[in-house]
Design a protein around this motif. Structure first.
Motif, PDB file in Angstrom:
ATOM      1  N   ARG A   4       0.837  -1.201   0.000  1.00  0.00           N
ATOM      2  CA  ARG A   4       0.000   0.000   0.000  1.00  0.00           C
ATOM      3  C   ARG A   4       0.868   1.247   0.000  1.00  0.00           C
ATOM      4  NH1 ARG A   4      -4.439  -0.477   4.660  1.00  0.00           N
ATOM      5  NH2 ARG A   4      -5.272   1.298   3.505  1.00  0.00           N
ATOM      6  N   ARG A   5       0.308   2.326  -0.546  1.00  0.00           N
ATOM      7  CA  ARG A   5       0.983   3.623  -0.491  1.00  0.00           C
ATOM      8  C   ARG A   5       0.299   4.506   0.535  1.00  0.00           C
ATOM      9  NH1 ARG A   5       0.621   6.738  -4.878  1.00  0.00           N
ATOM     10  NH2 ARG A   5      -0.941   5.467  -5.948  1.00  0.00           N
ATOM     11  N   LEU A   6       1.112   5.286   1.226  1.00  0.00           N
ATOM     12  CA  LEU A   6       0.606   6.202   2.248  1.00  0.00           C
ATOM     13  C   LEU A   6       1.098   7.604   1.946  1.00  0.00           C
ATOM     14  CD1 LEU A   6       1.453   4.095   5.451  1.00  0.00           C
ATOM     15  CD2 LEU A   6      -0.765   4.225   4.287  1.00  0.00           C
ATOM     16  N   ARG A   7       0.201   8.579   2.024  1.00  0.00           N
ATOM     17  CA  ARG A   7       0.602   9.987   1.901  1.00  0.00           C
ATOM     18  C   ARG A   7       0.794  10.554   3.302  1.00  0.00           C
ATOM     19  NH1 ARG A   7      -3.414  12.054  -1.086  1.00  0.00           N
ATOM     20  NH2 ARG A   7      -2.254  11.585  -2.998  1.00  0.00           N
ATOM     21  N   ILE A   8       1.907  11.272   3.468  1.00  0.00           N
ATOM     22  CA  ILE A   8       2.197  11.909   4.748  1.00  0.00           C
ATOM     23  C   ILE A   8       2.190  13.412   4.520  1.00  0.00           C
ATOM     24  CG2 ILE A   8       3.822  12.089   6.669  1.00  0.00           C
ATOM     25  CD1 ILE A   8       4.927   9.372   5.831  1.00  0.00           C
ATOM     26  N   GLY A   9       1.285  14.096   5.177  1.00  0.00           N
ATOM     27  CA  GLY A   9       1.104  15.515   4.897  1.00  0.00           C
ATOM     28  C   GLY A   9       0.413  15.703   3.563  1.00  0.00           C
ATOM     29  N   ASP A  10       0.766  16.786   2.864  1.00  0.00           N
ATOM     30  CA  ASP A  10       0.090  17.112   1.603  1.00  0.00           C
ATOM     31  C   ASP A  10       0.772  16.548   0.369  1.00  0.00           C
ATOM     32  OD1 ASP A  10      -1.829  18.615   2.967  1.00  0.00           O
ATOM     33  OD2 ASP A  10      -0.569  20.414   2.922  1.00  0.00           O
ATOM     34  N   VAL A  11       2.058  16.208   0.465  1.00  0.00           N
ATOM     35  CA  VAL A  11       2.824  15.884  -0.739  1.00  0.00           C
ATOM     36  C   VAL A  11       3.509  14.523  -0.676  1.00  0.00           C
ATOM     37  CG1 VAL A  11       4.747  16.603  -2.209  1.00  0.00           C
ATOM     38  CG2 VAL A  11       3.224  18.334  -1.227  1.00  0.00           C
ATOM     39  N   ALA A  12       4.286  14.292   0.365  1.00  0.00           N
ATOM     40  CA  ALA A  12       5.161  13.118   0.420  1.00  0.00           C
ATOM     41  C   ALA A  12       4.360  11.822   0.423  1.00  0.00           C
ATOM     42  CB  ALA A  12       6.046  13.178   1.658  1.00  0.00           C
ATOM     43  N   GLU A  13       4.883  10.819  -0.298  1.00  0.00           N
ATOM     44  CA  GLU A  13       4.243   9.507  -0.318  1.00  0.00           C
ATOM     45  C   GLU A  13       5.288   8.414  -0.162  1.00  0.00           C
ATOM     46  OE1 GLU A  13       1.723   8.862  -3.665  1.00  0.00           O
ATOM     47  OE2 GLU A  13       0.450  10.599  -3.236  1.00  0.00           O
ATOM     48  N   ILE A  14       4.886   7.328   0.480  1.00  0.00           N
ATOM     49  CA  ILE A  14       5.751   6.165   0.644  1.00  0.00           C
ATOM     50  C   ILE A  14       4.992   4.913   0.222  1.00  0.00           C
ATOM     51  CG2 ILE A  14       6.995   7.258   2.558  1.00  0.00           C
ATOM     52  CD1 ILE A  14       5.440   5.466   4.478  1.00  0.00           C
ATOM     53  N   GLU A  15       5.744   3.872  -0.095  1.00  0.00           N
ATOM     54  CA  GLU A  15       5.156   2.575  -0.395  1.00  0.00           C
ATOM     55  C   GLU A  15       5.679   1.565   0.614  1.00  0.00           C
ATOM     56  OE1 GLU A  15       4.814  -0.719  -4.017  1.00  0.00           O
ATOM     57  OE2 GLU A  15       6.387   0.800  -4.058  1.00  0.00           O
ATOM     58  N   VAL A  16       4.767   0.896   1.292  1.00  0.00           N
ATOM     59  CA  VAL A  16       5.149  -0.125   2.259  1.00  0.00           C
ATOM     60  C   VAL A  16       5.545  -1.385   1.505  1.00  0.00           C
ATOM     61  CG1 VAL A  16       4.386  -1.514   4.220  1.00  0.00           C
ATOM     62  CG2 VAL A  16       3.643   0.876   4.010  1.00  0.00           C
ATOM     63  N   ILE A  17       6.677  -1.968   1.897  1.00  0.00           N
ATOM     64  CA  ILE A  17       7.205  -3.123   1.172  1.00  0.00           C
ATOM     65  C   ILE A  17       6.844  -4.437   1.853  1.00  0.00           C
ATOM     66  CG2 ILE A  17       9.291  -4.215   0.255  1.00  0.00           C
ATOM     67  CD1 ILE A  17      10.629  -1.429   0.447  1.00  0.00           C
ATOM     68  N   VAL A  18       7.175  -4.553   3.136  1.00  0.00           N
ATOM     69  CA  VAL A  18       7.086  -5.854   3.800  1.00  0.00           C
ATOM     70  C   VAL A  18       7.169  -5.651   5.305  1.00  0.00           C
ATOM     71  CG1 VAL A  18       9.600  -6.285   3.823  1.00  0.00           C
ATOM     72  CG2 VAL A  18       8.025  -8.217   3.642  1.00  0.00           C
ATOM     73  N   PRO A  19       6.593  -6.547   6.119  1.00  0.00           N
ATOM     74  CA  PRO A  19       6.799  -6.471   7.563  1.00  0.00           C
ATOM     75  C   PRO A  19       8.277  -6.591   7.921  1.00  0.00           C
ATOM     76  CG  PRO A  19       4.963  -7.920   7.054  1.00  0.00           C
ATOM     77  CD  PRO A  19       5.624  -7.603   5.743  1.00  0.00           C
ATOM     78  N   SER A  20       8.637  -6.039   9.088  1.00  0.00           N
ATOM     79  CA  SER A  20      10.034  -6.008   9.532  1.00  0.00           C
ATOM     80  C   SER A  20      10.338  -7.168  10.474  1.00  0.00           C
ATOM     81  CB  SER A  20      10.333  -4.707  10.274  1.00  0.00           C
ATOM     82  OG  SER A  20      10.098  -3.589   9.461  1.00  0.00           O
ATOM     83  N   PRO A  21      11.133  -8.147  10.033  1.00  0.00           N
ATOM     84  CA  PRO A  21      11.554  -9.208  10.950  1.00  0.00           C
ATOM     85  C   PRO A  21      12.432  -8.619  12.051  1.00  0.00           C
ATOM     86  CG  PRO A  21      11.955  -9.816   8.659  1.00  0.00           C
ATOM     87  CD  PRO A  21      11.659  -8.353   8.676  1.00  0.00           C
ATOM     88  N   ARG A  22      12.224  -9.083  13.272  1.00  0.00           N
ATOM     89  CA  ARG A  22      12.947  -8.505  14.404  1.00  0.00           C
ATOM     90  C   ARG A  22      14.185  -9.311  14.731  1.00  0.00           C
ATOM     91  NH1 ARG A  22      10.963  -3.713  13.860  1.00  0.00           N
ATOM     92  NH2 ARG A  22      13.015  -3.472  14.794  1.00  0.00           N
ATOM     93  N   CYS A  23      15.250  -8.596  15.049  1.00  0.00           N
ATOM     94  CA  CYS A  23      16.503  -9.204  15.487  1.00  0.00           C
ATOM     95  C   CYS A  23      16.588  -9.046  17.005  1.00  0.00           C
ATOM     96  CB  CYS A  23      17.682  -8.516  14.802  1.00  0.00           C
ATOM     97  SG  CYS A  23      17.764  -6.748  15.175  1.00  0.00           S
ATOM     98  N   ALA A  24      17.788  -9.184  17.556  1.00  0.00           N
ATOM     99  CA  ALA A  24      17.961  -9.086  19.008  1.00  0.00           C
ATOM    100  C   ALA A  24      18.020  -7.644  19.506  1.00  0.00           C
ATOM    101  CB  ALA A  24      19.236  -9.820  19.417  1.00  0.00           C
ATOM    102  N   VAL A  25      18.121  -6.672  18.615  1.00  0.00           N
ATOM    103  CA  VAL A  25      18.327  -5.283  19.030  1.00  0.00           C
ATOM    104  C   VAL A  25      17.275  -4.769  20.006  1.00  0.00           C
ATOM    105  CG1 VAL A  25      18.354  -2.892  18.187  1.00  0.00           C
ATOM    106  CG2 VAL A  25      19.750  -4.625  17.063  1.00  0.00           C
ATOM    107  N   PRO A  26      15.960  -5.024  19.814  1.00  0.00           N
ATOM    108  CA  PRO A  26      14.987  -4.492  20.777  1.00  0.00           C
ATOM    109  C   PRO A  26      15.210  -4.949  22.223  1.00  0.00           C
ATOM    110  CG  PRO A  26      13.877  -5.210  18.787  1.00  0.00           C
ATOM    111  CD  PRO A  26      15.292  -5.694  18.687  1.00  0.00           C
ATOM    112  N   THR A  27      15.902  -6.065  22.407  1.00  0.00           N
ATOM    113  CA  THR A  27      16.120  -6.588  23.759  1.00  0.00           C
ATOM    114  C   THR A  27      17.273  -5.903  24.475  1.00  0.00           C
ATOM    115  OG1 THR A  27      17.760  -8.320  23.203  1.00  0.00           O
ATOM    116  CG2 THR A  27      15.431  -8.858  22.880  1.00  0.00           C
ATOM    117  N   LEU A  28      18.093  -5.156  23.766  1.00  0.00           N
ATOM    118  CA  LEU A  28      19.322  -4.601  24.321  1.00  0.00           C
ATOM    119  C   LEU A  28      19.084  -3.285  25.055  1.00  0.00           C
ATOM    120  CD1 LEU A  28      21.625  -5.180  21.215  1.00  0.00           C
ATOM    121  CD2 LEU A  28      21.254  -6.715  23.163  1.00  0.00           C
ATOM    122  N   ALA A  29      20.037  -2.912  25.895  1.00  0.00           N
ATOM    123  CA  ALA A  29      20.006  -1.590  26.516  1.00  0.00           C
ATOM    124  C   ALA A  29      20.210  -0.536  25.431  1.00  0.00           C
ATOM    125  CB  ALA A  29      21.099  -1.487  27.570  1.00  0.00           C
ATOM    126  N   HIS A  30      19.402   0.519  25.503  1.00  0.00           N
ATOM    127  CA  HIS A  30      19.514   1.655  24.589  1.00  0.00           C
ATOM    128  C   HIS A  30      19.794   2.893  25.446  1.00  0.00           C
ATOM    129  CE1 HIS A  30      17.484  -1.139  21.953  1.00  0.00           C
ATOM    130  NE2 HIS A  30      17.509  -0.290  20.948  1.00  0.00           N
TER     131      HIS A  30
END
Length: 254
Positions: free
Chosen positions: A176-202
């Protein structure tokens, strides 16, 4: 829907910064992942996806990076800060399930990836130039987690989208394509597989293994032609450049 939070990460795998607005073009947000750390010994790009070697990157502010000598001291390996990827640049991604089972100090199997499968050549993105996550998905992971909450910044999104359907709403956004604001548009490609990074201290935010365990238990979805994987958020590319600002409406256009 609307844009709740806008974040960029000046140096790959280092801490990011919240910004009020940004120009968005083919290579993503201006100032995002414009530099990376090179492991001199291996010639690979340093990535916190290999926590044993590189989790220390998540303790460093990407907007105020020390010189190479100090950076090498902090990380315990000889490194260089670079702004152009070497030809065929690679990074290591530890098998996340093994990191959960054996800990961040263990030598666990890893896969080797090439930068930028869906990003312009010469960039430091692992795959695509944008990563989105909905407040609905973050809220759902928090509800299901033992702590009762989880922080969006653990998943290192560029855009946090509010007002989506409840639960893991972005699972259905691929193609799907999404418009953000009045002009900019993006196309969603695929879900994001998660690695170990979210578990780490930030930075000052401590470890949370449930940031991955909960996703792995409750949101496994197919990615391309692979078996279902633990996913949260989606990757996207820019199809129409423009300036975007926190609070902008986010509207499906296709």
């Amino acid at each position: 829907m609307h844009l709740v939070t806008l974040r960029r990460y000046p140096v790959k795998s280092m801490l990011g910064e919240e910004i009020a607005q940004a120009e968005m073009a083919e290579r993503g947000l201006a100032g995002d992942r414009v530099r990376a750390v090179l492991d001199v010994a291996t010639g690979k790009i340093a990535s916190a996806k290999n926590p044993r070697l590189w989790r220390g990157l998540l303790a460093i502010e990407g907007a105020g990076v020390p010189d190479d000598e100090e950076l090498s001291r902090l990380l315990g390996r000889e490194v260089r800060l670079i702004d152009v990827p070497p030809e065929g640049a690679e990074f290591e991604r530890s098998v996340p399930e093994r990191v959960l089972a054996e800990g961040i100090e263990a030598e666990v199997p890893y896969t080797v990836g090439r930068l930028g499968g869906a990003a312009p050549e010469g960039t430091f993105f692992d795959f695509a130039p944008l990563h989105l996550v909905s407040t609905s998905a973050i809220a759902r992971v928090g509800e299901l987690s033992p702590r009762g909450t989880v922080e969006a910044l653990r998943y290192r999104p560029n855009l946090v989208i509010g007002g989506a359907a409840e639960g893991f709403a972005e699972n259905d956004w691929a193609g799907r394509r999404l418009r953000i604001g009045d002009v900019a548009e993006i196309e969603v490609i695929v879900p994001s597989p998660r690695c170990a990074v979210p578990t780490l201290a930030h930075g000052e935010l401590g470890r949370d293994t449930d940031a991955l365990r909960t996703v792995a238990k409750h949101n496994r979805v197919p990615v391309f032609d692979l078996e279902p994987q633990a996913c949260l958020g989606v990757y996207a590319r820019v199809t129409r450049p423009g300036r975007i600002t926190q609070g902008d409406p986010v509207t499906p256009v296709a």
